[in-house]
Design an enzyme around this catalytic site. Structure first.
Site, PDB file in Angstrom:
ATOM      1  N   SER A  77       0.842  -1.182   0.000  1.00  0.00           N
ATOM      2  CA  SER A  77       0.000   0.000   0.000  1.00  0.00           C
ATOM      3  C   SER A  77       0.887   1.246   0.000  1.00  0.00           C
ATOM      4  O   SER A  77       1.701   1.419  -0.894  1.00  0.00           O
ATOM      5  CB  SER A  77      -0.942  -0.045   1.200  1.00  0.00           C
ATOM      6  OG  SER A  77      -2.102   0.677   0.953  1.00  0.00           O
ATOM      7  N   ASP A 116      -8.592  -4.248  -6.792  1.00  0.00           N
ATOM      8  CA  ASP A 116      -8.241  -3.310  -5.724  1.00  0.00           C
ATOM      9  C   ASP A 116      -9.030  -2.007  -5.872  1.00  0.00           C
ATOM     10  O   ASP A 116      -8.873  -1.300  -6.868  1.00  0.00           O
ATOM     11  CB  ASP A 116      -6.742  -3.022  -5.781  1.00  0.00           C
ATOM     12  CG  ASP A 116      -6.212  -2.318  -4.546  1.00  0.00           C
ATOM     13  OD1 ASP A 116      -7.007  -1.630  -3.872  1.00  0.00           O
ATOM     14  OD2 ASP A 116      -5.010  -2.449  -4.259  1.00  0.00           O
ATOM     15  N   HIS A 163      -7.184  -5.227  -2.370  1.00  0.00           N
ATOM     16  CA  HIS A 163      -6.069  -4.501  -1.766  1.00  0.00           C
ATOM     17  C   HIS A 163      -5.343  -5.423  -0.787  1.00  0.00           C
ATOM     18  O   HIS A 163      -5.530  -5.375   0.426  1.00  0.00           O
ATOM     19  CB  HIS A 163      -6.590  -3.260  -1.056  1.00  0.00           C
ATOM     20  CG  HIS A 163      -5.520  -2.267  -0.720  1.00  0.00           C
ATOM     21  ND1 HIS A 163      -4.746  -1.656  -1.672  1.00  0.00           N
ATOM     22  CD2 HIS A 163      -5.085  -1.783   0.465  1.00  0.00           C
ATOM     23  CE1 HIS A 163      -3.896  -0.839  -1.096  1.00  0.00           C
ATOM     24  NE2 HIS A 163      -4.069  -0.902   0.202  1.00  0.00           N
TER      25      HIS A 163
END
Length: 644
Positions: free
Chosen positions: A495, A580, A612
């Protein structure tokens, strides 16, 4: 520890982790190399909760490689599986007050969570919010009210959530209010009445309040989003609010706020170094029990309730003073689910009978991992180039200490968020890498949460700049200490940590040997243009925190790794979920395309049934297997060849 409100104070963008001889001239005794699957397979049993009547407990466990829900009567040896999900793990679950269980699941990682209900014997399964492309939030589980919960749905408008009262037995939905477009959170009183709302208008946030549900909401206070007044729950008489606030101070403190005077009534607790991160309230005794904050070496608590402190003291003595938390309690608060943990194990679950003072072990989370083979997570601090103190964690391969660790290959692991933080405790990624012979370095760079308002604010519009400098300065500190082999340093993150990986390879190309980017941002323009619809009301705030694509175009271009691939020298491995919703697949696609044009070695893994981060067990295995091979080729095998 539970709170009813949805915080506006911080938007967490991605919630999403061969040395020299010792001084005795003996090589350290290494841990045995353990199977990769032992670190990343689904827990044997996890997520224990106790029923409202205290007669049952529930947990999640694998069924056909997916985490499903089981229910077991206390005192019996067998459990009943009440869900049969085979496509994806249950995302979360809770008990309704009538012993009916609610659970959330999404599709392929799209994070459009749908709510389902089922009886504790597996009967009467019912889709409660099975609406396409609609996300469900739990606002209040209404523990004092039978058959009802309050939820939020973005069904009417994908950008905002309206509150509904839901009958969990019939599925009947009743809208309680229509979100005018600026409400980001709702809160009920102890009678289940919707009386508080948190609004966001651009970069200003407001606390709204009403005395009765039939009244109109009125604004109590409006502040910049940098100043928080975050309600947790009502006082026992439903007249005032327990809240955390940093208005007029740097750290979030626990206060009582009076809606009638619209002012802080009393400060109950403040820590001079860390923000308050949680609080506990007894519905049975109708009193505030404790507050908690995350210190460098774990969770710390301040008690207001002597009875609860006595319970904690008794449990502590029974678990040999290991860290633990109370994960769940029944309505009478005399049967508790306790979980122990430390940096070397995710721990074990117990049932604690308060009246009998009996603690009963029910499950180890990873029984196949011997904590004697795990590595120690060392708490460290270092200074940045501008004098900021950074708290971090250095996990060394077993057998090494801070004094004996020299010239080790290192994996630098910046956290996601970025407005989140790393904390002390068990992390399977970290332990896996340490088991493979790497030192693993994590740091709470500026902007990490829990350290006060100033530490957070100085990160604004600093992606790839001072935030990245903090990571770089930590690496230089490791090198200066002699711990890191300067030619064998990798950077890996997910991330925002994936962004930091790309930024590290781009803006400090000689610092790292290789990098692993896991669902990371590469282009700040496209990132801001492809956020989920329910983040749209927060765009002005994100522009102030990250940068405005128009006003700050030069800043964002300068901080977007995709525009600077010419600087990259080190090999890169990128992993991405196709669905995602936070970091669009295009973020990885455009980086891979740009790198291939430059002839940079790039390995790319895409999972079509993930979002994600990879949640399905087989996908986790594939990712970590590929990462192990990639790191081995660039950090270990080359070093071993050089040694020969």
């Amino acid at each position: 520890m539970k709170r009813k409100s949805l915080s506006l104070s911080i938007i967490v963008l991605f919630c999403l982790t061969l040395g020299l001889a010792t001084s005795c001239n003996k090589a350290p005794v290494a841990a045995p190399v353990l199977p990769l699957e032992d670190f990343f397979r689904n827990p044997e049993k996890s997520s224990y909760q106790i029923s409202p009547d205290g007669k049952y407990y529930s947990y999640t466990a694998p069924y056909q490689k997916r985490m499903n829900i089981y229910v077991q009567k206390i005192g019996q040896d067998s459990a009943i599986r009440i869900t049969s999900e085979t496509e994806r793990d249950i995302a979360g679950y809770l008990w309704g007050n009538n012993n009916r269980i609610l659970f959330l699941k999404d599709t392929g990682g799209d994070e459009n969570y749908q709510l389902y209900g089922v009886n504790i014997d597996g009967s009467n399964p019912l889709p409660l919010t099975a609406f396409e492309k609609v996300r469900t939030q739990i606002i209040d589980d209404l523990p004092e009210i039978d058959s009802e919960v309050i939820i939020g749905l973005n069904k009417r408008n994908p950008q905002i959530f309206d509150p509904y009262r839901l009958n969990i037995e019939t599925g009947e939905l009743t809208m309680l209010a229509e979100n005018p477009g600026n409400i980001q959170g709702w809160m009920t009183d102890h009678d289940g009445k919707l009386r508080v709302a948190m609004a966001l208008d651009g970069v200003n946030q407001s606390l709204l309040y009403r005395d009765k549900e039939e009244d109109a909401f009125k604004v109590l206070i409006t502040t910049s989003f940098k100043e928080t007044l975050d309600p947790y729950f009502f006082t026992s008489d439903n007249q005032k609010l327990y809240a955390t606030s940093n208005i007029g101070r740097d750290k979030d403190a626990l206060i009582i706020f009076d809606p009638q005077t619209m002012k802080e009534d009393e400060k109950l607790y403040e820590n001079d170094k860390y923000d308050i991160s949680g609080a506990s309230y007894s519905l049975k005794d109708k009193k505030l029990q404790l507050v908690a904050y995350q210190g460098h070496d774990g969770i710390k608590r301040h008690f207001f309730d002597d009875k609860l402190k006595s319970i904690y003291d008794k449990i502590s003595s029974k678990v040999a003073n290991r860290p633990f938390g109370i994960n769940s309690k029944n309505k009478d608060e005399n049967m508790l689910i306790v979980r122990t943990y430390n940096d070397k194990t995710p721990g074990a679950y117990y049932v604690y009978d308060v009246e009998k003072d009996v603690l009963t072990h029910i499950a180890d989370i990873y029984p196949w991992l011997d904590e004697n083979n795990m590595a120690t997570m060392n708490c460290v601090t270092y200074k940045t180039r501008d004098g900021l103190e950074i708290e971090g964690y250095l996990t060394l391969p077993k057998g090494y200490t801070l004094e004996t660790a020299k010239n080790l290959p290192v994996v630098v692991n910046p956290h996601g968020g970025p407005w989140a933080r790393d904390g002390w405790g068990f992390n399977p990624e970290i332990q896996f890498l340490a088991n493979r012979g790497y030192a693993v370095f994590q740091m709470n760079f500026r902007g990490s949460t829990g350290f006060g308002k100033k530490f957070w604010e100085i990160s604004f519009k600093q992606w790839g700049k001072t935030m990245q400098d903090d990571i770089t300065d930590g690496v230089e500190w490791l090198k200066a200490k002699g711990i890191a082999n300067p030619d064998k340093i990798a950077i890996y993150g997910g991330s925002y940590g994936g962004y930091a990986t790309l930024a590290g390879l781009t803006f400090t190309p000689d610092l790292y040997t290789c990098g692993v980017d896991y669902v990371g941002v590469s282009n700040l323009f496209t990132f801001l243009n492809t956020i989920p619809p329910y983040w749209k009301p927060m765009l002005d705030m994100m522009y102030e925190m990250v940068g405005d694509p128009k006003k700050d175009s030069l800043l964002l271009a300068g901080s977007s790794p995709v525009f600077h691939v010419d600087n990259i020298k080190a090999p890169l491995f990128i992993a991405q979920g196709a669905n995602d919703p936070r970091v669009n697949k295009d973020e990885s696609d455009q980086m891979v395309e740009a790198l291939k044009k430059r002839g940079i070695e790039t390995e790319y893994m895409v999972k079509d049934n993930e979002g994600h981060g990879f949640h399905n067990e087989e996908n986790r295995f594939d990712f970590y297997r590929a990462m192990e091979k990639f790191l081995g080729e660039h950090l270990k095998e080359k070093q071993e060849t050089e040694a020969k």
